[in-house]
Design an enzyme around this catalytic site. Structure first.
Site, PDB file in Angstrom:
ATOM      1  CE  LYS A  77       6.413  63.176  19.577  1.00 16.12           C
ATOM      2  NZ  LYS A  77       4.968  64.009  19.423  1.00 16.12           N
ATOM      3  CE  LYS A 133      12.377  70.196  16.305  1.00 15.59           C
ATOM      4  NZ  LYS A 133      10.850  70.225  16.883  1.00 15.59           N
ATOM      5  CE  LYS A 178       5.384  72.964  12.165  1.00 12.91           C
ATOM      6  NZ  LYS A 178       6.252  73.587  13.664  1.00 12.91           N
ATOM      7  CG  ASP A 229      12.597  60.699  14.899  1.00 13.54           C
ATOM      8  OD1 ASP A 229      13.833  61.055  14.989  1.00 13.54           O
ATOM      9  OD2 ASP A 229      12.018  60.521  15.560  1.00 13.54           O
TER      10      ASP A 229
END
Lengths: 694, 416
Positions: free
Chosen positions: A9, A14, A40, A122
């Site tokens: 998510k 991450k 981003k 996701d």
């Protein structure tokens, strides 16, 4: 080269985990590449001393390809795919394009030991699933916390993998990133057990992460001996084991919604291998979506000669639409009608527009056309702007505010996204009818719907029907839509009633829209074909429109003279001929039955081709013919062929080109025209067909 | 009158269709199928077995997934799996799978499907349909991908055996040009193994790797494929004059082959000379009519390698001057064209939009030039590339080759 995709998510950590893992793998002497797959573009920041690097897409845009790769800590090669601003274009497409560029330009050397893809949140669309493709990810790691939304995203990733892999084993396991809630571990354990995956590591909540990130480095680099760094060192060992085949990978077993709700409630879920939801695919002739809505909408506005057209889509679409138009222009030899090609423009959407959106291009082109003096412009959308979500209406209304004298029609059909030809036609007509003014209908004044010029000079324009109408004193207000101006369209209400030129799908669709949008009714009967029809039609019209008796008689005399012509032409065949007809369902065939009767021909069956679900709304459901004749509906050509083989008729007649493939003698009626001239010519040709074939 | 040109996506589909015994599978909407399918059926001569039902719907070429809104939202992998089952049929020997511009946004992985079905040897997947590129790029790159996939590894080269490259079947009358160029090469002892892009077969492509050279017809269409063959040891020969248009350029074309391959080209040059003399004799006997067309204007919309020799020939033969020169498909001979135009004082023609205003003779997209002719905006029009009108061509009508010279002379002399 071993490739890893890290999913989870958005905001779950991450990038921090990826950067630490890359770092630890590089410490072990492995040559690593980290690719951030998020618009981003901050995945590699911690490997570059906190600096943000140029994305692949930016580099391509600026022509600075060498800058797309930067060397980070321990020689880790860093790339960021990049993407559009939030709310614009298609971020998934950005990833897809960047991956294609990376592949085409051979950016990643075969010498690399590990390639790590850090992928946004996701699996929301196909673009974000690109790293899951077999050619990229050898193994997938899923980062999650114990919060429900994070687990939900993790489950979605598993669903994405399952869609690619079914039962193949590519998932390494879960990485639990602790957010500090004591209940989290229990939830992650429940989920891991339910989906049959190991928890590879537990990343603790720690201030060291924030401190390191503030310094623009990984915790593995700034506090190499800390327990936090050791977590990643261990994780790097796990990856090395997987790479060496010393550790198993797992198949994805995502949970369904109910099972996920049980996890949310903290309940155990039985280990069930859920089956992938099987969608019913539209594959049959009745269901399949054929044709292109944007092409149909373009055709409608092309028939309005004082309206420019902007096709908002890739160049292929405009080329296709124009080719259609050119062919018919040359075929019909109607160059005089002014339907030239200077009125069609295209935004030529390309790869860049797919990613960043095409609104700017459209806005620029609209501006350019307005400045060039266009007074009416239809903007027709193809599939692409529909998918990337261009706000075409907004662009059109902005241009409208800037150029209030220009009429702009936003025809949002989105190629095939809003259905097939029927749905696009409805939308295009709705837009076009916005120009129609309120007026009182004129007496004995009609609109003719679906007029087309024939390419056959012998039956060119149904001249005798205009003669009959002239004698009856019926005025034609507008031939809808044939080389019209918007001014003509604006006066459609002057026609008291619509008459279909011929009864076909196009005429019915236009009629339906005129009834719905303008309240103008269409007569059930189209213009008459053949002498019997003509006699009846003259009577009906005379009654309906209060036409004086003497005019009616004069019109009937015109038919009498043509009737004699046809009777002298057709001699009954000495032998009774057996005929099968194969027509589209809306076809008017009464006149043909009359002619065949005169020829001593017996119609042994009438069959209609398949009516697609997208057309059924305006199609007839039954043929209006003698009940003694066998009629077959929804008969595809394969079935029709077997009927012909079985029945063995002398001749097949129809308006479906495929009958030209039959070995049985056949006559293909190219087009139906009202009046008598057409039937006389057809009678001659059918007669010749019988003579030549038998 | 402006025009839109075919783009790389159409180039991709048509290049794939040029493989006569291959199948092009289109993953996209039905609308994307219509035009290239009908062009393929019309232009390439092959058997068209009747195909009904799923993915074909009455048409023998280019089976299509016919995606709809549901496929856009939920993905179309099930349809891909279904359509790919045809690859396991014995009669399907090779397939090119192309994704339409819209569907490429879904992210379906056709490559993965092919790979998991173990069909990689039988198919090439083009998930980038070159829709942002020009036609020649799509055409050239797709052929390169097909040829690369069919490359069986190094083969012994046959001396004096060549391939023709850069003759796409979208050029009007390509089949007659192919016949004529093959005949001329035969006269100088050269065999043509394959013509890539104008109706080759899997076998001829596999055999093409035995060629000593590739002979370039129109360079714009074979930059990538020429490079690929070069890398595996088969160099290309391109004429300094460009495409074989007009007697001088045809002679140069054959001479450059002879010079590099070390062959005596006099039999072919004699043929060209005889043909040139025959037409000149006709000219001499009808000088009044020929004079009628002198110092007229022409406009050209085509590839720079075709435009350059065509301009030279029109100037030399009819003393015509250019009105508008529109160069399509990345003009690789632009500088030479500028030099030529400067010499004859016609540099401004590069700025003039094609099809605006009267020009005595037009060379361009078939449908467009026929429209202009019908409107009286020229005396004579030559269809050099698609889309053409609906004419069913049974006569040689290309402007390339000797037959091209004769056709142009015949029609320009008789233009009224």
């Amino acid at each position: 080269m071993f490739q890893i995709a890290i999913y989870g998510k958005g905001g779950i950590g991450k990038s921090t985990i990826s950067a630490n893992l890359s770092y630890q793998l590089s410490v072990k002497g492995l040559r690593c590449v980290q690719i951030g797959c998020d618009p981003k573009h901050d995945s590699t920041r911690l490997l570059l001393n906190g600096e943000t690097q140029k994305t692949v897409l930016e580099c391509v845009k600026e022509g600075s390809l060498p800058e797309m790769v930067r060397s980070g800590k321990n020689g880790i090669l860093c790339l960021e795919t990049g993407g559009p601003e939030p709310g614009l274009g298609c971020a998934g497409r950005g990833i897809l394009t960047a991956f294609n560029i990376i592949k085409e330009k051979d950016i990643i050397s075969e010498d690399a030991d590990i390639v790590l893809y850090d992928v946004l949140g996701d699996v929301v669309c196909g673009g974000f699933a690109i790293p899951l493709r077999r050619e990229y990810a050898d193994c997938v790691l899923i980062v999650t916390s114990g919060e429900f939304m994070s687990l939900y995203a993790a489950n979605n990733v598993l669903r994405g993998i399952r869609n690619f892999d079914r039962d193949n084993k590519r998932v390494a396991g879960l990485i639990f990133n602790d957010r500090g809630d004591y209940r989290e571990l229990k939830n992650v354990k429940l989920f891991a057990e339910a989906v049959d995956l190991p928890i590879l590591t537990h990343v603790p909540r720690s201030k060291l992460f924030a401190e390191s990130e503030a310094a623009g480095v990984t915790v593995s680099e700034s506090y190499p001996d800390s327990p936090e760094a050791i977590v990643f060192e261990d994780l790097a060992d796990v990856i090395t084991d997987i790479r060496n085949g010393e550790r198993n990978l797992f198949a994805p077993h995502p949970l369904d919604e109910d099972q996920m709700m049980r996890i949310a409630r903290g309940e155990t879920v039985n280990k069930l291998i859920t089956s992938r939801h099987e969608r019913v695919l539209a594959l049959s002739e009745k269901e399949v979506l054929r044709g292109c809505g944007a092409a149909v909408a373009t055709g409608i506005f092309w028939s309005i000669r004082d309206c420019d057209i902007i096709i908002h889509g890739p160049a292929s679409c405009s080329y296709y639409f124009r080719s259609n138009h050119d062919r018919s222009t040359i075929q019909e030899k109607v160059l005089d009608r002014g339907l030239d090609r200077d009125r069609v423009f295209s935004t030529d959407l390309d790869e860049r527009s797919f990613i960043y959106g095409g609104c700017r291009r459209l806005g620029d082109l609209l501006q350019e056309r307005c400045q060039h003096g266009s007074s009416n412009i239809a903007v027709i959308t193809t599939c692409v702007p529909g998918i990337i979500g261009d706000d075409v209406k907004q662009v059109c209304s902005q241009a409208g505010l800037q150029y209030p004298d220009v009429r702009i029609f936003p025809v949002i059909v989105d190629g095939i996204l809003k259905g097939a030809a029927a749905q696009a036609r409805k939308e295009a007509l709705k837009q076009l009818f916005t120009v129609v003014e309120d007026e009182t209908p004129r007496q004995q004044c009609v609109n003719i719907i679906g007029y087309t010029r024939s390419i056959d000079p012998v039956i060119r324009s149904a001249e005798d029907i205009w003669q009959i109408m002239d004698v009856l004193g019926i005025e034609v207000n507008c031939k809808v839509f044939y080389n019209n101006t918007l001014e003509e369209v604006s006066h459609l209400h002057r026609g008291s009633v619509n008459i279909m030129f011929v009864d076909n799908y196009l005429s019915r669709a236009i009629s339906q829209s005129m009834r719905a949008e303008l309240g103008i009714q269409t007569l059930d009967e189209p213009l008459p074909v053949g002498f019997n029809d003509c006699y009846r039609w003259i009577d009906d019209m005379a009654t309906m429109m209060n036409i004086p008796l003497d005019r009616r008689d004069d019109a009937q005399k015109l038919i009498d003279s043509r009737r004699k012509e046809i009777e002298s032409l057709i001699r009954p065949n000495p032998r009774r001929i057996r005929v099968i007809l194969y027509f589209t369902i809306n076809s008017h065939i009464g006149w043909l039955m009359d002619i065949l009767g005169l020829m001593n021909a017996e119609v042994v069956g009438v069959y209609c081709s398949v009516v697609n679900n997208y057309q059924s709304e305006v199609s007839a459901t039954r043929l209006d013919i003698d009940e003694s004749i066998e009629v077959g509906y929804d008969t595809d050509f394969e079935r029709f062929k077997s009927i012909v083989d079985k029945t063995d008729p002398d001749i097949v007649i129809g308006n479906i080109n495929k009958i030209a493939d039959l070995r049985t003698p056949h006559y293909v009626l190219q087009e139906l025209r009202p009046g008598i001239g057409f039937t006389i010519e057809c009678a001659k040709r059918i007669n010749r067909c019988i003579r030549v074939s038998l | 009158m402006s025009d839109l040109h075919m783009d790389g996506f159409t180039g991709t589909l048509l290049a794939s269709e040029s493989l006569l015994d291959g199948v092009t599978i289109l993953h996209g909407s039905g609308g994307c199928r219509s035009l290239p399918m009908s062009v393929s059926i019309q232009k390439l001569k092959r058997d068209h077995p009747h195909k009904e039902g799923e993915f074909f719907f009455h048409n023998s070429r280019m089976p299509c997934t016919y995606i709809d809104l549901d496929d856009y939202i939920y993905g179309a992998s099930s349809k891909i799996e279904l359509i790919l089952t045809m690859l396991s049929h014995d009669d399907v020997r090779f397939a090119t799978i192309v994704e339409s511009p819209g569907v490429s946004l879904i992210g379906d992985s056709v490559s993965d499907c092919i790979q998991s079905a173990g069909l990689s040897d039988k198919a090439v997947v083009l998930d980038s349909g070159y829709y942002s590129e020009d036609f020649s790029t799509g055409f050239d790159q797709t052929l390169t991908a097909i040829v690369r996939r069919l490359y069986p590894g190094k083969r012994p080269q046959r001396p004096n055996a060549v391939n023709l490259i850069g003759l796409p079947f979208t050029i009007s009358g390509y089949e007659y040009v192919l016949e004529e160029l093959t005949f001329m090469l035969h006269l100088i002892g050269v065999d043509v193994i394959a013509s890539i892009g104008s109706g080759s077969t899997i076998r001829s492509i596999r055999d093409s790797f035995e060629a000593s050279y590739n002979i370039v017809v129109i360079p714009e269409y074979c930059q990538a494929i020429g490079g690929f063959y070069q890398d595996i040891g088969i160099p290309s020969i391109a004429s300094p004059s460009g495409a074989p248009v007009g007697y001088d350029a045809i002679s140069d074309w054959i001479a450059s082959i002879g010079s590099i391959m070390g062959l005596d080209v006099s039999p072919a040059l004699d043929l060209i000379q005889r043909e040139r003399e025959r037409t000149e004799r006709i000219f001499d006997n009808s000088s009044e009519r020929v004079q009628y067309m002198n110092f007229r204007t022409y406009s050209i919309s085509c590839e720079s390698s075709v435009a350059l020799p065509l301009m030279a020939w029109l100037t030399k033969t009819f003393k015509m001057v250019p009105k508008s020169i529109e160069l399509i498909e990345s003009p690789i001979r632009l500088q030479e064209i500028k030099d030529f135009l400067e010499r004859i004082g016609g540099l401004g023609s590069l700025e003039e939009p094609f099809g605006r205003g009267y020009s005595d003779v037009l060379f361009g997209i078939g449908s467009m030039v026929y429209c202009l002719k019908a409107r009286g905006e020229c005396l004579e029009a030559f269809d050099v590339r698609m889309p053409s009108n609906d004419y069913v061509d049974l006569m040689p009508k290309s402007i390339l080759g000797l037959q091209g010279c004769r056709m142009m002379l015949d029609r320009i002399c008789n233009a009224r």
